[in-house]
Write a protein that holds these residues in place. Structure first.
Motif, short mmCIF file in Angstrom:
data_model
loop_
_atom_site.label_atom_id
_atom_site.label_comp_id
_atom_site.label_asym_id
_atom_site.label_seq_id
_atom_site.Cartn_x
_atom_site.Cartn_y
_atom_site.Cartn_z
N LEU A 128 0.59 4.15 -2.79
CA LEU A 128 0.38 5.56 -2.43
C LEU A 128 1.47 6.46 -3.00
O LEU A 128 1.19 7.54 -3.52
CB LEU A 128 0.32 5.71 -0.90
CG LEU A 128 -0.96 5.18 -0.25
CD1 LEU A 128 -0.78 5.06 1.27
CD2 LEU A 128 -2.16 6.08 -0.57
N ARG A 129 2.73 6.00 -2.94
CA ARG A 129 3.81 6.80 -3.52
C ARG A 129 3.62 6.94 -5.03
O ARG A 129 3.93 7.98 -5.61
CB ARG A 129 5.18 6.19 -3.16
CG ARG A 129 5.57 6.48 -1.69
CD ARG A 129 6.95 5.94 -1.33
NE ARG A 129 6.97 4.49 -1.18
CZ ARG A 129 6.71 3.84 -0.05
NH1 ARG A 129 6.44 4.51 1.05
NH2 ARG A 129 6.74 2.52 0.00
N GLN A 158 -9.92 -0.94 7.92
CA GLN A 158 -9.33 -1.46 6.68
C GLN A 158 -9.44 -2.98 6.63
O GLN A 158 -9.75 -3.57 5.59
CB GLN A 158 -7.84 -1.06 6.57
CG GLN A 158 -7.61 0.42 6.33
CD GLN A 158 -6.13 0.77 6.20
OE1 GLN A 158 -5.27 -0.09 6.03
NE2 GLN A 158 -5.83 2.06 6.27
N ARG A 176 -3.89 -1.63 7.89
CA ARG A 176 -3.16 -1.00 8.99
C ARG A 176 -4.12 -0.54 10.07
O ARG A 176 -3.67 -0.02 11.09
CB ARG A 176 -2.41 0.22 8.47
CG ARG A 176 -0.89 0.03 8.33
CD ARG A 176 -0.35 1.30 7.72
NE ARG A 176 1.07 1.49 7.80
CZ ARG A 176 1.94 1.13 6.85
NH1 ARG A 176 1.57 0.47 5.80
NH2 ARG A 176 3.23 1.42 6.99
N GLY A 194 1.75 -4.11 4.41
CA GLY A 194 1.39 -2.83 5.03
C GLY A 194 -0.08 -2.48 4.90
O GLY A 194 -0.47 -1.35 5.18
N PHE A 195 -0.87 -3.42 4.49
CA PHE A 195 -2.33 -3.24 4.42
C PHE A 195 -2.96 -4.56 4.84
O PHE A 195 -2.56 -5.59 4.33
CB PHE A 195 -2.79 -2.88 3.01
CG PHE A 195 -4.28 -2.64 2.91
CD1 PHE A 195 -4.82 -1.37 3.06
CD2 PHE A 195 -5.15 -3.71 2.70
CE1 PHE A 195 -6.18 -1.16 3.00
CE2 PHE A 195 -6.52 -3.51 2.64
CZ PHE A 195 -7.03 -2.23 2.78
N ARG A 241 13.93 8.03 1.68
CA ARG A 241 12.59 8.09 2.29
C ARG A 241 12.57 9.20 3.32
O ARG A 241 13.05 9.03 4.44
CB ARG A 241 12.26 6.75 2.97
CG ARG A 241 12.07 5.57 2.05
CD ARG A 241 10.63 5.13 1.88
NE ARG A 241 9.78 5.16 3.04
CZ ARG A 241 9.08 4.11 3.47
NH1 ARG A 241 9.21 2.95 2.90
NH2 ARG A 241 8.25 4.26 4.47
N SER A 275 0.84 -1.21 0.00
CA SER A 275 0.00 0.00 0.00
C SER A 275 0.87 1.25 0.00
O SER A 275 0.51 2.26 -0.62
CB SER A 275 -0.97 0.00 1.19
OG SER A 275 -0.30 -0.29 2.39
N ASP A 283 1.90 10.03 9.49
CA ASP A 283 0.51 9.68 9.83
C ASP A 283 -0.06 8.69 8.84
O ASP A 283 0.45 8.57 7.72
CB ASP A 283 -0.36 10.94 9.78
CG ASP A 283 -0.33 11.71 11.08
OD1 ASP A 283 -0.43 11.06 12.14
OD2 ASP A 283 -0.18 12.94 11.02
N VAL A 336 -2.69 7.54 6.07
CA VAL A 336 -3.57 8.16 5.09
C VAL A 336 -4.99 7.70 5.44
O VAL A 336 -5.18 6.54 5.82
CB VAL A 336 -3.15 7.70 3.66
CG1 VAL A 336 -4.10 8.22 2.61
CG2 VAL A 336 -1.71 8.12 3.38
P1 AMP Z 1 5.20 1.94 4.09
O1 AMP Z 1 5.83 2.05 2.75
O2 AMP Z 1 4.39 0.70 4.27
O3 AMP Z 1 6.19 2.13 5.22
O4 AMP Z 1 4.16 3.17 4.20
C1 AMP Z 1 4.60 4.50 4.17
C2 AMP Z 1 3.49 5.43 4.59
O5 AMP Z 1 2.39 5.30 3.69
C3 AMP Z 1 2.91 5.18 5.96
O6 AMP Z 1 3.67 5.77 6.99
C4 AMP Z 1 1.53 5.82 5.81
O7 AMP Z 1 1.63 7.23 5.86
C5 AMP Z 1 1.17 5.44 4.39
N1 AMP Z 1 0.45 4.14 4.33
C6 AMP Z 1 0.90 2.98 3.78
N2 AMP Z 1 0.00 2.02 3.90
C7 AMP Z 1 -1.06 2.56 4.55
C8 AMP Z 1 -2.31 2.05 4.99
N3 AMP Z 1 -2.65 0.75 4.81
N4 AMP Z 1 -3.15 2.91 5.62
C9 AMP Z 1 -2.84 4.20 5.81
N5 AMP Z 1 -1.67 4.73 5.43
C10 AMP Z 1 -0.78 3.93 4.81
#
Ligand code: AMP
Length: 213
Positions: A38-39, A96, A92, A89-90, A137, A34, A60, A62
């Motif tokens: 998002l990126r 969800q 979280r 990462g999903f 990052r 996830s 934080d 999202v």
């Molecule tokens: P990660 O790459 O998994 O470390 O995610 C980086 C950032 O993306 C997190 O710190 C959140 O801000 C956002 N993010 C990633 N996955 C989620 C999720 N499932 N729900 C909400 N925010 C997320």
């Protein structure tokens, strides 16, 4: 080959990405992160990306609605449905997790196993500080990582109970070296009938990731 449906969660620096990459390689699954999705939205300049950018930078979460839509859309694509997937990462948050269960119930293909990578703050900060030092990052700066750990404790840790109570949780001690954690993960999944192949991490797996971990 069966299409497995797995998810993996843990605090920042617990090794989610390399472990999910290895699992996807072993089981032929689609690796869906996830954070990466998002990126990608941020790079593409979409409205969701614009909403997500400040959240990610601050450490934080999202808001659920956008993340859920993004990930569930990805899960509906044919490759994820035919090959199976490992979500990284999903979910979280509990909402969800509930949205994911509802979607997969509709697909008649429920989530089978959820892997929790448990790690103390020490190794977590060390690993992410290493990444932050490379500047790739911005959310890996030490104070942001500390904040993300707090967010993890408050919002994501309750998932352990959610999945334990439905018999799907596999908790691993992720403060161990990466390869030991992988071997433990393979063992647990093999015990549950998944076709993970070799019992030990292979040289090829190690080489594939040495550059980005
Ligand atoms: P990660 O790459 O998994 O470390 O995610 C980086 C950032 O993306 C997190 O710190 C959140 O801000 C956002 N993010 C990633 N996955 C989620 C999720 N499932 N729900 C909400 N925010 C997320």
């Amino acid at each position: 080959m069966t299409a497995n449906r797995l998810s993996l969660f843990g605090p920042p620096g617990s090794g989610k990405d390399p472990q999910a990459t290895r699992l996807a390689g072993r089981l032929g699954l689609v690796h869906i992160s996830s954070g990466d999705l998002l990126r990608g939205e941020i790079e593409a300049g979409t409205p969701l990306g614009e909403q997500a950018k400040p959240c990610i930078e601050a450490g934080d979460l999202v808001p659920d609605e956008g993340v859920v839509r993004l990930v569930l859309d990805r899960l509906r694509e044919p490759d994820a449905r035919t090959r199976g997937f490992v979500l990284e990462g999903f979910p979280r948050t509990i909402p969800q997790a509930e949205a994911l269960d509802a979607e997969l119930t509709r697909q008649e293909a429920p989530l089978e196993w959820v892997i929790q990578l448990e790690a103390d703050e020490g190794p977590v900060l060390e690993r992410t500080a290493g990444r932050g030092g490379r500047g790739d990052r911005p959310d890996d700066k030490e104070e942001v990582v500390r904040y993300r750990i707090g967010v993890y404790r408050e919002w994501t840790m309750p998932l352990a109970e959610y999945y334990r109570s439905t018999g799907r949780l596999i908790a691993l001690d992720a403060s161990q070296p990466l390869d030991d954690v992988s071997n433990g993960m393979y063992r647990e999944l093999r015990d549950r009938g998944l076709d993970v192949g070799e019992p030990e991490v292979t040289e090829e797996e190690r080489e594939r990731e040495s550059e980005d971990y």
